[in-house]
Motif scaffolding. Structure first.
Motif, PDB file in Angstrom:
ATOM      1  N   LYS A 380       0.817  -1.216   0.000  1.00  0.00           N
ATOM      2  CA  LYS A 380       0.000   0.000   0.000  1.00  0.00           C
ATOM      3  C   LYS A 380       0.842   1.253   0.000  1.00  0.00           C
ATOM      4  O   LYS A 380       0.320   2.355  -0.122  1.00  0.00           O
ATOM      5  N   GLY A 381       2.158   1.077   0.181  1.00  0.00           N
ATOM      6  CA  GLY A 381       3.040   2.229   0.202  1.00  0.00           C
ATOM      7  C   GLY A 381       3.109   2.896   1.564  1.00  0.00           C
ATOM      8  O   GLY A 381       3.701   3.964   1.711  1.00  0.00           O
ATOM      9  N   THR A 382       2.503   2.274   2.580  1.00  0.00           N
ATOM     10  CA  THR A 382       2.548   2.860   3.927  1.00  0.00           C
ATOM     11  C   THR A 382       3.978   2.871   4.453  1.00  0.00           C
ATOM     12  O   THR A 382       4.417   3.827   5.071  1.00  0.00           O
ATOM     13  N   ILE A 383       4.698   1.779   4.219  1.00  0.00           N
ATOM     14  CA  ILE A 383       6.112   1.754   4.607  1.00  0.00           C
ATOM     15  C   ILE A 383       6.959   1.311   3.420  1.00  0.00           C
ATOM     16  O   ILE A 383       6.470   0.628   2.519  1.00  0.00           O
ATOM     17  N   ASP A 416       4.305  12.161   0.134  1.00  0.00           N
ATOM     18  CA  ASP A 416       3.770  13.465  -0.242  1.00  0.00           C
ATOM     19  C   ASP A 416       4.860  14.175  -1.048  1.00  0.00           C
ATOM     20  O   ASP A 416       5.930  14.496  -0.531  1.00  0.00           O
ATOM     21  N   SER A 417       4.588  14.423  -2.352  1.00  0.00           N
ATOM     22  CA  SER A 417       5.667  14.890  -3.219  1.00  0.00           C
ATOM     23  C   SER A 417       6.181  16.272  -2.802  1.00  0.00           C
ATOM     24  O   SER A 417       7.367  16.553  -2.928  1.00  0.00           O
ATOM     25  N   SER A 418       5.310  17.111  -2.255  1.00  0.00           N
ATOM     26  CA  SER A 418       5.803  18.442  -1.878  1.00  0.00           C
ATOM     27  C   SER A 418       6.770  18.329  -0.701  1.00  0.00           C
ATOM     28  O   SER A 418       7.770  19.046  -0.629  1.00  0.00           O
ATOM     29  N   GLU A 419       6.474  17.407   0.195  1.00  0.00           N
ATOM     30  CA  GLU A 419       7.363  17.230   1.344  1.00  0.00           C
ATOM     31  C   GLU A 419       8.727  16.702   0.893  1.00  0.00           C
ATOM     32  O   GLU A 419       9.773  17.156   1.350  1.00  0.00           O
ATOM     33  N   ILE A 420       8.692  15.729  -0.022  1.00  0.00           N
ATOM     34  CA  ILE A 420       9.960  15.172  -0.528  1.00  0.00           C
ATOM     35  C   ILE A 420      10.721  16.236  -1.307  1.00  0.00           C
ATOM     36  O   ILE A 420      11.939  16.363  -1.213  1.00  0.00           O
ATOM     37  N   ALA A 456      18.005  12.739   5.805  1.00  0.00           N
ATOM     38  CA  ALA A 456      17.222  13.892   6.232  1.00  0.00           C
ATOM     39  C   ALA A 456      15.771  13.511   6.537  1.00  0.00           C
ATOM     40  O   ALA A 456      15.138  14.080   7.414  1.00  0.00           O
ATOM     41  N   SER A 457      15.276  12.504   5.797  1.00  0.00           N
ATOM     42  CA  SER A 457      13.882  12.089   6.026  1.00  0.00           C
ATOM     43  C   SER A 457      13.805  10.980   7.064  1.00  0.00           C
ATOM     44  O   SER A 457      12.773  10.373   7.267  1.00  0.00           O
ATOM     45  N   LYS A 458      14.906  10.695   7.722  1.00  0.00           N
ATOM     46  CA  LYS A 458      14.993   9.603   8.698  1.00  0.00           C
ATOM     47  C   LYS A 458      14.583   8.259   8.073  1.00  0.00           C
ATOM     48  O   LYS A 458      13.928   7.428   8.703  1.00  0.00           O
ATOM     49  N   GLY A 459      14.954   8.104   6.802  1.00  0.00           N
ATOM     50  CA  GLY A 459      14.692   6.835   6.124  1.00  0.00           C
ATOM     51  C   GLY A 459      13.264   6.660   5.655  1.00  0.00           C
ATOM     52  O   GLY A 459      12.889   5.606   5.169  1.00  0.00           O
ATOM     53  N   LYS A 460      12.466   7.706   5.795  1.00  0.00           N
ATOM     54  CA  LYS A 460      11.041   7.516   5.518  1.00  0.00           C
ATOM     55  C   LYS A 460      10.590   7.967   4.135  1.00  0.00           C
ATOM     56  O   LYS A 460       9.442   7.739   3.770  1.00  0.00           O
ATOM     57  N   ASN A 462       9.694   7.994   0.368  1.00  0.00           N
ATOM     58  CA  ASN A 462       9.395   6.958  -0.612  1.00  0.00           C
ATOM     59  C   ASN A 462      10.556   6.916  -1.607  1.00  0.00           C
ATOM     60  O   ASN A 462      10.802   7.890  -2.331  1.00  0.00           O
ATOM     61  N   PRO A 463      11.311   5.795  -1.635  1.00  0.00           N
ATOM     62  CA  PRO A 463      12.560   5.773  -2.406  1.00  0.00           C
ATOM     63  C   PRO A 463      12.364   6.033  -3.889  1.00  0.00           C
ATOM     64  O   PRO A 463      13.173   6.719  -4.517  1.00  0.00           O
ATOM     65  N   GLN A 464      11.279   5.527  -4.446  1.00  0.00           N
ATOM     66  CA  GLN A 464      11.049   5.708  -5.877  1.00  0.00           C
ATOM     67  C   GLN A 464      10.811   7.181  -6.204  1.00  0.00           C
ATOM     68  O   GLN A 464      11.414   7.735  -7.125  1.00  0.00           O
ATOM     69  N   MET A 465       9.931   7.801  -5.401  1.00  0.00           N
ATOM     70  CA  MET A 465       9.630   9.217  -5.645  1.00  0.00           C
ATOM     71  C   MET A 465      10.876  10.066  -5.451  1.00  0.00           C
ATOM     72  O   MET A 465      11.131  11.006  -6.213  1.00  0.00           O
ATOM     73  N   LEU A 466      11.645   9.702  -4.440  1.00  0.00           N
ATOM     74  CA  LEU A 466      12.865  10.448  -4.142  1.00  0.00           C
ATOM     75  C   LEU A 466      13.828  10.393  -5.322  1.00  0.00           C
ATOM     76  O   LEU A 466      14.357  11.415  -5.776  1.00  0.00           O
ATOM     77  N   ASN A 467      14.025   9.208  -5.852  1.00  0.00           N
ATOM     78  CA  ASN A 467      14.920   9.027  -6.994  1.00  0.00           C
ATOM     79  C   ASN A 467      14.475   9.841  -8.200  1.00  0.00           C
ATOM     80  O   ASN A 467      15.277  10.515  -8.847  1.00  0.00           O
ATOM     81  N   GLU A 468      13.183   9.751  -8.488  1.00  0.00           N
ATOM     82  CA  GLU A 468      12.672  10.468  -9.666  1.00  0.00           C
ATOM     83  C   GLU A 468      12.848  11.972  -9.533  1.00  0.00           C
ATOM     84  O   GLU A 468      13.315  12.651 -10.460  1.00  0.00           O
ATOM     85  N   LEU A 469      12.497  12.466  -8.345  1.00  0.00           N
ATOM     86  CA  LEU A 469      12.598  13.907  -8.125  1.00  0.00           C
ATOM     87  C   LEU A 469      14.040  14.400  -8.236  1.00  0.00           C
ATOM     88  O   LEU A 469      14.323  15.410  -8.865  1.00  0.00           O
TER      89      LEU A 469
END
Ligand code: ADP
Ligand code: MG
Ligand code: ZN
Length: 475
Positions: A380-383, A416-420, A456-460, A462-469
């Protein structure tokens, strides 16, 4: 010249019966010496043994599970020799008419299946134990083990390497544990093996002279002892000598085998039919009944895991080697329908945690349904998968559910993409030199940015979104 090893194993498996093979004494391990004996098992004159029917049934079960022929007629024989742990002066064993013959099992070595023949399985009684420790110039004899039922499972000389020998022994152990006929405990000696080893020049059909190595009580030592023995024999032959047929002892402390005695021959034991026991006639209907009661065995289960769950042979082999592990796995799959993900968690994190504590899966603090629920949180993408490892460790420590742990520790993944984006912008702003180098073509640096942002996100994040951004912003 290249040498080839030829190996055959004799495995002694203690049968899990409550009583001894020819009397009613208990078989429990580790009790006060000589507290589990009677006139029969210590061989008083005039007493008569009676065969434990359960022991016979267990031997037949093992024979059926290894594709042996079950003898319609079999009988016991006396094997005569003197030793202080053998008060009768003979061991009741089987010689000419063993209960099972001509079987085989399959092993996997280097991703290939190999069939190993089983010459025979026979029943016999165990001897006692001499104890040479303790104060004073005395040795002691404990007869609790005298008369405990054993199966001797003799392989054909079909094994060609120490690794094959270990795989064979592991598969055999897995089978007897599935059947519930032996606990397979190597340390306590309820599953032990003698290794017969010889060498021959590659291409030669005829076997060389074998040495029999005794006293091997772990899988690692099976491998080490055979490896040593092969090297020793090659050295002897290449030095112009001859291998002699003898019994050798594995010395685990020194990692060598040592000559113990010249090899005895069957005729030395003056085998003769045991006059105190009637021959055994096994009825087909009883054999059929036992066959019908066999559980699904490791190989069949493995096949089913491959075909039903799409697992690789290797994974299926690992997951089915213990019946309890296979059952745990299946329960988790039933709860969430993702065999591959479940397999990875069971074979990876779960086995690691259990092994660290030498704990069996039967008292695993995590229930299969709890793993299934955790996998759903990942889906579900929760974790993230990474956070899931932390969650899993915590589940193992506390036995609690994944969603509880996630909520309590605030481990919900940031999707949340704005947060990332905020995090990403911040890292880029703080690292002008790295940005420059990255833009100049040092693409390995993407790892640096991902690492910093994750931190910075304490490991939280979303790795895929992070990579893309990151890729977008750095482009
Ligand atoms: P013994 O009681 O004399 O040890 P068994 O028949 O109980 O005889 O066991 C013999 C074992 O030795 C079997 O496992 C067999 O496969 C193995 N074996 C026989 N000949 C050789 C050989 N030349 N090299 C290696 N193993 C052998
Ligand atoms: Mg032998
Ligand atoms: Zn007894």
């Amino acid at each position: 010249m290249k040498w080839e090893a030829v190996i055959g194993l004799e495995v002694h498996a203690q049968m899990l019966t409550a009583a001894k093979i020819f009397c009613g004494c208990p078989t429990t391990f580790g009790n006060e010496p000589n507290s589990q004996t009677c006139q029969i098992c210590i061989g008083m004159p005039g007493v008569l043994p009676v065969l434990n029917r359960k022991a016979l049934e267990f031997a037949v079960r093992t024979g059926l599970a290894t594709d042996c022929t079950i003898s319609k007629y079999s009988r016991f024989a006396r094997k005569n020799y003197f030793y202080p742990d053998l008060p009768k002066g003979y061991q009741i064993s089987q010689f000419e008419n063993p209960i099972c013959e001509h079987g085989h099992i399959e092993i996997m070595v280097d991703n290939e299946l190999k069939r190993i023949g089983i010459t025979r399985i026979h029943m016999e009684e165990d001897a006692g134990k001499n104890i040479h420790e303790g104060a004073g110039p005395y040795s002691f004899v404990d007869l609790n083990r005298t008369g405990v039922p054993l199966m001797e499972i003799v392989s054909e000389p079909d094994l060609r390497s120490p690794k094959e020998a270990v795989e064979y022994m592991k598969k055999l152990r897995s089978i007897v544990r599935y059947l519930g006929v032996c606990d397979g405990n190597l340390e306590q000696g309820s599953f032990r093996c003698d290794a017969n080893v010889s060498i021959r020049p590659v291409g030669q059909e005829e076997f060389g002279t074998r040495a029999e190595v005794k006293n091997i009580n772990s899988f690692r030592y099976v491998e080490k002892a055979i490896e040593y023995e092969i090297k020793r024999q090659i050295k002897v032959v290449e030095g112009g000598g001859k291998v002699i047929q003898e019994t050798r002892l594995w010395d685990a402390g020194r990692g060598i085998t040592e000559s113990m005695r010249s090899k005895e021959e069957a005729h030395d034991y003056r085998y003769f039919p045991e006059p105190d026991l009637v021959p055994i006639m096994v009825e087909q209907s009883w054999v059929d009944e036992i066959r019908a009661s066999l559980p699904e065995l490791p190989d069949a289960k493995k096949q089913r895991f491959v075909s039903d769950f799409g697992l690789t042979d290797c994974d299926a082999e690992l997951l089915t080697s213990e019946r309890t592990t296979a059952a745990w796995f299946e329960r988790a799959v039933k709860a969430n329908g993702q065999p591959k993900a479940v397999a990875n968690w069971v074979m990876g994190d779960l086995m690691k945690l259990l092994n660290e504590e030498n704990r069996s899966i039967e008292d695993c603090p995590i229930r299969p349904q709890q793993l299934a629920a955790m996998l759903q949180l990942i889906d579900k993408g929760t974790i993230s998968g990474k956070i899931a490892k932390t969650v899993f460790d915590e589940m193992y420590k506390t036995g609690r559910d994944a969603d509880e742990i996630v909520k309590e520790k605030g481990l919900v993944q940031i999707s949340d993409s704005s947060e990332i984006e905020k995090i990403v912008d911040d890292i880029i702003a703080k690292s002008p030199k790295e940005v420059e180098r990255f833009k100049a073509g040092d693409e390995k640096l993407i790892g640096f940015f991902v690492g910093q942002a994750m931190k910075a996100s304490k490991g939280k994040a979303n790795p895929q979104m992070l990579n893309e951004l990151l890729k977008k912003k750095l482009a």
